[in-house]
Scaffold this active site. Structure first.
Site, PDB file in Angstrom:
ATOM      1  N   SER A  15       0.754  -1.247   0.134  1.00 50.37           N
ATOM      2  CA  SER A  15      -0.162  -0.142   0.047  1.00 50.37           C
ATOM      3  C   SER A  15       0.814   1.308   0.066  1.00 50.37           C
ATOM      4  CB  SER A  15      -0.954   0.089   1.051  1.00 50.37           C
ATOM      5  OG  SER A  15      -0.135   0.360   2.412  1.00 50.37           O
ATOM      6  N   LYS A  83       0.431  -0.257  15.438  1.00 49.39           N
ATOM      7  CA  LYS A  83      -0.760  -0.698  15.586  1.00 49.39           C
ATOM      8  C   LYS A  83      -1.382  -1.813  15.221  1.00 49.39           C
ATOM      9  CE  LYS A  83      -4.021   1.978  13.516  1.00 49.39           C
ATOM     10  NZ  LYS A  83      -4.917   3.031  13.341  1.00 49.39           N
ATOM     11  N   ASP A  84      -0.731  -2.258  14.211  1.00 48.95           N
ATOM     12  CA  ASP A  84      -1.148  -3.663  13.473  1.00 48.95           C
ATOM     13  C   ASP A  84      -0.509  -4.955  14.081  1.00 48.95           C
ATOM     14  OD1 ASP A  84      -2.809  -2.071  11.677  1.00 48.95           O
ATOM     15  OD2 ASP A  84      -1.048  -1.958  10.264  1.00 48.95           O
ATOM     16  N   ARG A 129     -13.433   1.174  18.248  1.00 50.08           N
ATOM     17  CA  ARG A 129     -13.010   2.217  19.411  1.00 50.08           C
ATOM     18  C   ARG A 129     -13.249   3.872  18.765  1.00 50.08           C
ATOM     19  NH1 ARG A 129      -8.718   5.754  18.393  1.00 50.08           N
ATOM     20  NH2 ARG A 129      -8.320   4.869  16.579  1.00 50.08           N
ATOM     21  N   THR A 152      -8.342   4.825  -0.378  1.00 48.50           N
ATOM     22  CA  THR A 152      -9.728   4.387  -0.783  1.00 48.50           C
ATOM     23  C   THR A 152     -10.724   4.929   0.109  1.00 48.50           C
ATOM     24  OG1 THR A 152      -8.639   2.351  -1.244  1.00 48.50           O
ATOM     25  CG2 THR A 152     -11.179   2.207  -1.325  1.00 48.50           C
TER      26      THR A 152
HETATM   27  N1  LIG Z   1      -5.374  -0.441  10.677  1.00 47.68           N
HETATM   28  C1  LIG Z   1      -4.759  -0.012   9.496  1.00 47.68           C
HETATM   29  C2  LIG Z   1      -3.612   1.107   9.908  1.00 47.68           C
HETATM   30  N2  LIG Z   1      -2.672   0.777  10.433  1.00 47.68           N
HETATM   31  C3  LIG Z   1      -1.750   1.943  10.925  1.00 47.68           C
HETATM   32  C4  LIG Z   1      -2.638   3.020  10.329  1.00 47.68           C
HETATM   33  C5  LIG Z   1      -2.221   4.449  10.488  1.00 47.68           C
HETATM   34  C6  LIG Z   1      -0.831   4.609  10.563  1.00 47.68           C
HETATM   35  C7  LIG Z   1      -0.529   4.530  12.018  1.00 47.68           C
HETATM   36  O1  LIG Z   1      -1.028   4.502  13.103  1.00 47.68           O
HETATM   37  O2  LIG Z   1       0.976   4.606  12.151  1.00 47.68           O
HETATM   38  C8  LIG Z   1      -3.887   2.574   9.663  1.00 47.68           C
HETATM   39  C9  LIG Z   1      -4.718   3.132   9.165  1.00 47.68           C
HETATM   40  C10 LIG Z   1      -5.645   4.173   9.947  1.00 47.68           C
HETATM   41  O3  LIG Z   1      -5.758   3.876  11.033  1.00 47.68           O
HETATM   42  O4  LIG Z   1      -5.895   5.404   9.679  1.00 47.68           O
END
Ligand SMILES: NCc1[nH]cc(CCC(=O)O)c1CC(=O)O
Length: 306
Positions: A15, A83-84, A129, A152
């Site tokens: 992405s 975060k992921d 959340r 998107t």
């Molecule tokens: N879950 C997808 C994701 N993982 C990290 C981000 C944003 C960038 C970050 O937190 O560093 C995003 C998209 C979002 O929540 O807008």
């Protein structure tokens, strides 16, 4: 400084956000060490599935394919959005660096601030959340689940399919879309997700050479903050799709942590703060989550076990 050794292979999701943030880390590493880095695109399950994230059930949909490539030795290191990353460590890999975090907050992209959107306006976000906390501020808006990458989601606002979307400020900034932001939410309004805005640099646990080399990217205050935030999430036994916010910051050798669990209808919240030493970040997060469970946080998340 140049070198004739082979470039380091940095595995990244494909992405725009992933490649952009991977490139930022690659450039910083080259600046600090003189080592050349090449990006290797990897497709993850989270990128190909059409299921709604909250329904995927498992965590780490964006992470496991990259980890497999690390173990197979096809790539030397990987950069993830912290975060992921599942809170459960993978013993095969090492979280070798957590670079400085810029901004952990959530942002609204749309024609006006949240308070000024017309009644019934459609706001895109699939995150429980975000929905829970936004409902507490504007119960009269319609919250619509959206999937797909940031591009998107922004496209749905441009096309008029949605009135606004909520995304992480850090992500919008990295892909150069922060000019479209109409409001950045303070942590008091919308508490960010644990680890939001931070990156994670990971390599195979048996690559001692890389653990030393990549360690230069680590920012100890950011690591302490996200360690506390993730300890909250782990102790609550919640995943990335739970209505749990946590935000910590290190200031003058003090670690300040705030966490909240919000019912998805936005009407009930368990919110607590604590202060401790950065070296005891994990303990601080665990203790705060335990205190939240005592106040009914488990019930708010729809859990029966607490
Ligand atoms: N879950 C997808 C994701 N993982 C990290 C981000 C944003 C960038 C970050 O937190 O560093 C995003 C998209 C979002 O929540 O807008």
């Amino acid at each position: 400084m140049t070198s004739d050794v082979a470039p380091l292979r940095l595995g990244t999701r494909r992405s725009l956000l992933a490649t952009t943030q991977s490139k930022m880390v690659a450039d910083r590493l080259t600046e600090l060490t003189g080592r050349a880095v090449e990006l290797v695109g990897v497709t993850t399950f989270g990128d190909v599935t059409r299921a709604h994230l909250a329904q995927l059930g498992g965590t780490g949909v964006f992470v496991s394919a990259l980890r497999d490539k690390l173990i197979e030795g096809e790539i030397d290191f990987a950069v993830h959005s912290l975060k992921d990353l599942p809170t459960k460590p993978d013993p095969r890999t090492t979280l070798v660096a957590i670079p400085p975090r810029h901004d952990p907050r959530d942002a609204l992209v749309g024609p006006a601030k949240l308070a000024d959107l017309p009644e019934g306006a459609k706001v895109g976000t699939g995150s429980p959340r975000r929905v829970a906390q936004l409902r507490a501020l504007r119960p009269d808006l319609e919250y619509v689940p959206v999937r797909g990458n940031a591009d998107t989601r922004l496209g749905k606002v441009h096309a008029g399919e949605l009135d606004a979307v909520v995304l992480a400020y850090a992500g919008l900034w990295r892909i150069g879309k922060d000019a479209e932001i109409s409001q950045v939410f303070e942590a008091e309004e919308v508490l960010p997700a644990p680890g939001q805005g931070a990156l994670a640099v990971e390599c195979s646990a048996d690559r001692e050479d890389l653990i030393e080399l990549l360690g230069v990217l680590d920012d100890p205050p950011t690591r302490a903050a996200v360690t506390a935030e993730r300890a909250v999430l782990a102790t609550l036994q919640a995943g990335c799709a739970a209505p749990v916010g946590a935000f910590a910051v290190v200031h003058e050798q003090e670690l300040n942590l705030t966490a909240a669990v919000v019912s998805v209808d936005g009407t009930r919240t368990v919110r607590k703060s604590a202060t401790g030493h950065p070296a005891a970040a994990m303990e601080l997060g665990r203790a705060l989550a335990a205190a939240m469970i005592d106040e009914g946080a488990g019930t708010l998340m729809g859990e029966q076990t607490h």
